[in-house]
Scaffold this active site. Structure first.
Site, PDB file in Angstrom:
ATOM      1  CG  HIS A 210      -1.821  -1.183   1.254  1.00 50.36           C
ATOM      2  ND1 HIS A 210      -1.388  -2.440   1.643  1.00 50.36           N
ATOM      3  CD2 HIS A 210      -3.122  -1.312   0.917  1.00 50.36           C
ATOM      4  CE1 HIS A 210      -2.397  -3.286   1.547  1.00 50.36           C
ATOM      5  NE2 HIS A 210      -3.460  -2.628   1.107  1.00 50.36           N
TER       6      HIS A 210
ATOM      7  CG  ASP B 262      -8.852  -8.675   0.921  1.00 53.23           C
ATOM      8  OD1 ASP B 262      -8.534  -8.929   2.106  1.00 53.23           O
ATOM      9  OD2 ASP B 262     -10.013  -8.384   0.596  1.00 53.23           O
ATOM     10  CB  SER B 263      -5.827  -4.789   2.122  1.00 53.70           C
ATOM     11  OG  SER B 263      -5.316  -4.476   0.858  1.00 53.70           O
TER      12      SER B 263
END
EC number: 2.3.1.251
Length: 186
Positions: A58, A101-102
């Site tokens: 990110h 995922d995140s």
């Protein structure tokens, strides 16, 4: 306004309208090529591919630190694909992959990828790629509603092993994610 100004305005508008027709004609040709490439990759694959997610990062300039501290940046999962190299040496692939995922929730993605490929060294096994992927994904935080994706692709590889990556654009605290995976071609 005199007549010459009307003629100039009319000419400008008329030329723009003619150009729009050419743009749509080219779009039809590109869409036909796109569909044909997908069909050929599906019907005549040269290789079977194994996808292993490697990293999710990110962009720190686009997130609050407390958010990035909580995010998963080590996706694990896997995928499978079909691929081929065209007569120009460009890569075409169909794939399906699932990864964490995140939020450490499963995210599936499936689609078509294309990369223009360069072999800048005397060793033809080394290759660089730049292209796009078009597909569908689904996320837990969107209740697994299918979402279309159109993202850039880049890669560096040697022989049957390729490190492939994309960047998911976004706004502050949303998107702006670098995602990469290994692709092994069999």
């Amino acid at each position: 306004m005199n007549v010459s100004k009307y003629v100039a305005i009319f000419s400008f508008v008329f030329i723009q309208l003619i150009s729009v027709g050419k743009v749509f004609a080219n779009a039809d040709e590109r869409m036909t090529t796109f569909r044909e490439n997908i069909a050929q990759t599906w019907q005549q694959p040269e290789h079977y591919d194994l996808y292993i997610p490697a990293i999710t990062w990110h962009a720190r300039f686009a997130y609050d630190k407390e958010k990035t501290d909580r995010y998963n940046e080590r996706p694990w999962g896997g995928g499978f694909g079909l691929s081929r190299w065209d007569e120009k040496g460009n890569w075409h692939g169909l794939y399906a992959m699932a990864f964490k995922d995140s939020w450490n929730k499963w995210e599936p993605i499936a689609g078509y990828g294309w990369e223009s490929t360069w072999r800048p060294l005397a060793d033809e096994n080394f290759h660089l790629g730049l292209g796009f992927t078009a597909g569908v994904t689904a996320r837990d935080n969107w209740n697994y509603i299918p979402l279309p994706v159109l993202l850039p692709l880049a890669s560096v590889g040697y022989g049957p092993v390729t490190f492939q990556m994309t960047y998911i654009p976004g706004t502050y605290n949303n998107g702006n994610v670098y995602f990469a995976w290994m692709r092994f071609q069999f």
